[in-house]
Design a protein around this motif. Sequence first.
Motif, PDB file in Angstrom:
ATOM      1  N   GLU A 368       0.837  -1.211   0.000  1.00 48.91           N
ATOM      2  CA  GLU A 368       0.000   0.000   0.000  1.00 48.91           C
ATOM      3  C   GLU A 368       0.869   1.257   0.000  1.00 48.91           C
ATOM      4  OE1 GLU A 368      -3.330  -0.186  -0.511  1.00 48.91           O
ATOM      5  OE2 GLU A 368      -2.963  -2.348  -0.606  1.00 48.91           O
ATOM      6  N   LEU A 369       1.946   1.229   0.778  1.00 46.59           N
ATOM      7  CA  LEU A 369       2.815   2.423   0.830  1.00 46.59           C
ATOM      8  C   LEU A 369       3.469   2.682  -0.530  1.00 46.59           C
ATOM      9  CD1 LEU A 369       4.518   1.989   4.340  1.00 46.59           C
ATOM     10  CD2 LEU A 369       2.798   3.685   3.679  1.00 46.59           C
ATOM     11  N   ARG A 370       3.821   1.625  -1.224  1.00 47.29           N
ATOM     12  CA  ARG A 370       4.431   1.801  -2.555  1.00 47.29           C
ATOM     13  C   ARG A 370       3.413   2.378  -3.532  1.00 47.29           C
ATOM     14  NH1 ARG A 370       9.027  -2.746  -2.618  1.00 47.29           N
ATOM     15  NH2 ARG A 370       9.477  -2.040  -4.704  1.00 47.29           N
ATOM     16  N   ARG A 371       2.154   1.982  -3.366  1.00 46.55           N
ATOM     17  CA  ARG A 371       1.096   2.518  -4.229  1.00 46.55           C
ATOM     18  C   ARG A 371       0.991   4.038  -4.066  1.00 46.55           C
ATOM     19  NH1 ARG A 371      -2.792  -1.044  -5.625  1.00 46.55           N
ATOM     20  NH2 ARG A 371      -2.691  -2.203  -3.695  1.00 46.55           N
ATOM     21  N   VAL A 372       1.216   4.502  -2.838  1.00 43.86           N
ATOM     22  CA  VAL A 372       1.143   5.946  -2.572  1.00 43.86           C
ATOM     23  C   VAL A 372       2.387   6.667  -3.105  1.00 43.86           C
ATOM     24  CG1 VAL A 372       0.695   7.683  -0.774  1.00 43.86           C
ATOM     25  CG2 VAL A 372       0.020   5.338  -0.390  1.00 43.86           C
ATOM     26  N   GLY A 373       3.492   5.936  -3.239  1.00 42.64           N
ATOM     27  CA  GLY A 373       4.721   6.572  -3.709  1.00 42.64           C
ATOM     28  C   GLY A 373       5.837   6.563  -2.678  1.00 42.64           C
ATOM     29  N   GLN A 390      10.275  15.944   1.983  1.00 46.13           N
ATOM     30  CA  GLN A 390       9.444  16.943   1.287  1.00 46.13           C
ATOM     31  C   GLN A 390       8.005  16.473   1.081  1.00 46.13           C
ATOM     32  OE1 GLN A 390      11.894  15.092   0.091  1.00 46.13           O
ATOM     33  NE2 GLN A 390      11.189  14.195  -1.846  1.00 46.13           N
ATOM     34  N   GLY A 391       7.649  15.287   1.551  1.00 50.29           N
ATOM     35  CA  GLY A 391       6.290  14.764   1.354  1.00 50.29           C
ATOM     36  C   GLY A 391       6.195  14.002   0.047  1.00 50.29           C
ATOM     37  N   ILE A 392       4.986  13.488  -0.255  1.00 55.29           N
ATOM     38  CA  ILE A 392       4.796  12.719  -1.489  1.00 55.29           C
ATOM     39  C   ILE A 392       3.527  13.169  -2.204  1.00 55.29           C
ATOM     40  CG2 ILE A 392       6.131  10.617  -1.029  1.00 55.29           C
ATOM     41  CD1 ILE A 392       3.659   9.466   0.246  1.00 55.29           C
ATOM     42  N   GLU A 393       3.356  12.708  -3.424  1.00 56.70           N
ATOM     43  CA  GLU A 393       2.253  13.200  -4.243  1.00 56.70           C
ATOM     44  C   GLU A 393       0.898  12.643  -3.784  1.00 56.70           C
ATOM     45  OE1 GLU A 393       3.257  15.685  -5.848  1.00 56.70           O
ATOM     46  OE2 GLU A 393       1.237  15.994  -6.640  1.00 56.70           O
ATOM     47  N   GLY A 394       0.810  11.336  -3.568  1.00 53.91           N
ATOM     48  CA  GLY A 394      -0.462  10.728  -3.124  1.00 53.91           C
ATOM     49  C   GLY A 394      -1.521  10.815  -4.200  1.00 53.91           C
ATOM     50  N   GLY A 395      -2.769  11.132  -3.785  1.00 55.22           N
ATOM     51  CA  GLY A 395      -3.864  11.243  -4.746  1.00 55.22           C
ATOM     52  C   GLY A 395      -4.392   9.891  -5.198  1.00 55.22           C
ATOM     53  N   VAL A 396      -4.132   8.837  -4.425  1.00 57.33           N
ATOM     54  CA  VAL A 396      -4.601   7.496  -4.816  1.00 57.33           C
ATOM     55  C   VAL A 396      -5.490   6.928  -3.700  1.00 57.33           C
ATOM     56  CG1 VAL A 396      -2.566   6.986  -6.228  1.00 57.33           C
ATOM     57  CG2 VAL A 396      -2.560   6.388  -3.811  1.00 57.33           C
ATOM     58  N   THR A 397      -6.058   5.754  -3.976  1.00 51.44           N
ATOM     59  CA  THR A 397      -6.873   5.062  -2.968  1.00 51.44           C
ATOM     60  C   THR A 397      -6.098   3.846  -2.475  1.00 51.44           C
ATOM     61  OG1 THR A 397      -8.904   5.776  -4.040  1.00 51.44           O
ATOM     62  CG2 THR A 397      -9.076   3.871  -2.595  1.00 51.44           C
ATOM     63  N   VAL A 398      -6.032   3.698  -1.158  1.00 45.22           N
ATOM     64  CA  VAL A 398      -5.327   2.541  -0.587  1.00 45.22           C
ATOM     65  C   VAL A 398      -6.255   1.806   0.367  1.00 45.22           C
ATOM     66  CG1 VAL A 398      -2.944   3.334  -0.814  1.00 45.22           C
ATOM     67  CG2 VAL A 398      -4.300   4.080   1.158  1.00 45.22           C
ATOM     68  N   ALA A 411      -3.291   6.609   7.303  1.00 47.19           N
ATOM     69  CA  ALA A 411      -3.860   7.935   7.574  1.00 47.19           C
ATOM     70  C   ALA A 411      -2.733   8.946   7.822  1.00 47.19           C
ATOM     71  CB  ALA A 411      -4.799   7.867   8.774  1.00 47.19           C
ATOM     72  N   ILE A 412      -1.712   8.533   8.545  1.00 52.65           N
ATOM     73  CA  ILE A 412      -0.577   9.430   8.828  1.00 52.65           C
ATOM     74  C   ILE A 412       0.128   9.798   7.521  1.00 52.65           C
ATOM     75  CG2 ILE A 412       1.714   9.507   9.918  1.00 52.65           C
ATOM     76  CD1 ILE A 412       0.290   7.519  12.050  1.00 52.65           C
ATOM     77  N   VAL A 413       0.315   8.803   6.673  1.00 53.44           N
ATOM     78  CA  VAL A 413       0.942   9.076   5.372  1.00 53.44           C
ATOM     79  C   VAL A 413       0.061  10.043   4.566  1.00 53.44           C
ATOM     80  CG1 VAL A 413       1.595   7.991   3.167  1.00 53.44           C
ATOM     81  CG2 VAL A 413       2.257   6.929   5.325  1.00 53.44           C
ATOM     82  N   GLY A 414      -1.257   9.862   4.665  1.00 54.63           N
ATOM     83  CA  GLY A 414      -2.192  10.749   3.954  1.00 54.63           C
ATOM     84  C   GLY A 414      -2.000  12.209   4.325  1.00 54.63           C
ATOM     85  N   MET A 415      -1.649  12.452   5.577  1.00 57.57           N
ATOM     86  CA  MET A 415      -1.440  13.842   6.030  1.00 57.57           C
ATOM     87  C   MET A 415      -0.269  14.515   5.320  1.00 57.57           C
ATOM     88  SD  MET A 415      -1.887  13.309  10.137  1.00 57.57           S
ATOM     89  CE  MET A 415      -1.148  14.907  10.500  1.00 57.57           C
ATOM     90  N   ARG A 416       0.641  13.698   4.740  1.00 59.14           N
ATOM     91  CA  ARG A 416       1.805  14.269   4.039  1.00 59.14           C
ATOM     92  C   ARG A 416       1.709  14.111   2.519  1.00 59.14           C
ATOM     93  NH1 ARG A 416       6.509  15.300   6.519  1.00 59.14           N
ATOM     94  NH2 ARG A 416       6.822  16.460   4.591  1.00 59.14           N
ATOM     95  N   HIS A 418       0.521  15.486  -0.990  1.00 57.04           N
ATOM     96  CA  HIS A 418       0.107  16.769  -1.560  1.00 57.04           C
ATOM     97  C   HIS A 418      -1.295  16.677  -2.156  1.00 57.04           C
ATOM     98  CE1 HIS A 418       4.168  17.584  -0.652  1.00 57.04           C
ATOM     99  NE2 HIS A 418       4.699  16.992  -1.718  1.00 57.04           N
ATOM    100  N   GLN A 419      -1.643  15.505  -2.701  1.00 61.87           N
ATOM    101  CA  GLN A 419      -2.982  15.326  -3.297  1.00 61.87           C
ATOM    102  C   GLN A 419      -3.924  14.556  -2.360  1.00 61.87           C
ATOM    103  OE1 GLN A 419      -3.630  16.629  -6.314  1.00 61.87           O
ATOM    104  NE2 GLN A 419      -1.494  17.321  -6.450  1.00 61.87           N
ATOM    105  N   GLY A 420      -3.561  14.431  -1.112  1.00 59.13           N
ATOM    106  CA  GLY A 420      -4.393  13.681  -0.168  1.00 59.13           C
ATOM    107  C   GLY A 420      -4.415  12.192  -0.484  1.00 59.13           C
ATOM    108  N   LEU A 421      -5.273  11.467   0.220  1.00 58.98           N
ATOM    109  CA  LEU A 421      -5.319  10.004   0.097  1.00 58.98           C
ATOM    110  C   LEU A 421      -6.730   9.536   0.441  1.00 58.98           C
ATOM    111  CD1 LEU A 421      -2.938   8.045  -0.374  1.00 58.98           C
ATOM    112  CD2 LEU A 421      -2.836   7.709   2.090  1.00 58.98           C
TER     113      LEU A 421
END
Length: 450
Positions: A368-373, A390-398, A411-416, A418-421
């Motif tokens: 799942e973490l790899r899916r987020v980037g 610097q954070g990650i792009e996100g914007g995906v569904t996990v 959820a913690i990763v989602g907070m960082r 840029h495109q949410g999660l």
Amino acid sequence: MVHEELRSLVGTDVRIAIEEAPRIQGKPELPSSKYFTLRYVLAAALAKGTSMVYYPAQSDDSEALFRGCRALGAQLDWVDAEETILRVQGVGYPQAADAVTLNVGNAGAVLRLLLGLGAYLPEITFITDHPQSLGKRPNRELLEALSTLGATYQAEGAEGCLPITLRRSALHGGKVRISGARSSQYISALLFLAPLLPEGLEIEIIDGLKSQPFVRSTLQVLHEASIQFEHSADLSHLSVPGKQQYQAREYILPGDYPSAAALISACISATDPASELVLNRLKPGDEIGDALLAAYQAMGAQLDIASEQVTVRGGTTLQGVRVDGDRIIDCIPVLVAAACFAQGESVFYNIETLHYKESDRIDDLCAELRRVGCDVTPQRDAIIVRGSPQGIEGGVTVDGHNDHRLLMALAIVGMRCHQGLALTGCEHISKSYPQFFAQLKELGVPVRLA
Ligand SMILES: O=C(O)C1=C[C@@H](OP(=O)(O)O)[C@@H](O)[C@H](O)C1
Ligand SMILES: C=C(OP(=O)(O)O)C(=O)O
């Protein structure tokens, strides 16, 4: 402000969206310790007489244990409307006139502890409404140990999965050998049963014992309930005399360290230096708690520890760490989440038992973490993380893989991101921390049902 819609996530495939959140601030009320709620209520249920349990954890796992204690013959009722004080009328010895069936939900510790004690009943069948999670977890070593003590069992597959039927048959105490390599819960299960057996038990643990702090917590609770025992310093030999009686008493629950870990990881991952959380009821001198706070300090987290209060500040760049994860096994997913935003490489090692939890917390979490980037590498007994401060792009569904701890980490990763999660399967948070998403929102994180 109370966010009712996030407070009770019922149904299947509940989805939540999280947006980038530079700041988190507040003084959240922590859930009570899951580990001690299970042990105290069980010890109270086994005592002859009335025990009072103050502030037991309110969660699906607690409910599963309460059902189990009632199946053993104990009476449990709330003293107050807020359900903060539990009165437990214990049974002395587990008893049931007929064969009983018990749904243990998704609670591994509840299943294993009650498998031990269930062997004392004429017949008990354990079932689960979480076949994709608890239904796949192994119980073989514990069932084999119980059968050397005279119990008979039927289970699914070679690894002793649910449903499981146990019959008391000619149950006796004596000597038992068991592997400690896969779960300490097997040993805690034998320890809770041992004092009730006329001959007591001498337990020899082979293949090394993982998750040792949990066996020490079990011993602490047995001691509080006036049970006598002896053990070697490395816990490889434990001896419990038989014909002992659990004593009724009062128990007061401290706060829950793994839940605190989720909030600490959230705060130290936040980039705004105004981020601050004040956490209370964290008992000092707790083996898991001390190891957890030391791991955060090694990452460069700003923590003020004063008696039972821990103040956490965000806004600093974290450093990569090397952490032996065995003593803080349930906290690894949220530590990994924080490490995703640290400078450099982190290695969480000695965590092979994470494969046998509600999900495969090495392979599923890394997928799942790899899916987020995130840059994470799963190994047989380790997770390696290369952080992106610097954070990650996100914007995906996990997906949380039926696992409360994965949901907290994601959820913690989602907070960082840029495109949410977006997170799926969020109803599983109620296993240990039903109010987690509502609390995040109260602390300033943009969280909503999606
Ligand atoms: O005894 C307990 O209360 C627990 C023991 C640990 O399991 P293992 O011993 O299987 O690692 C832990 O992961 C679980 O959440 C609770
Ligand atoms: C692994 C966990 O629980 P259990 O083994 O009790 O299901 C947990 O709470 O993280």
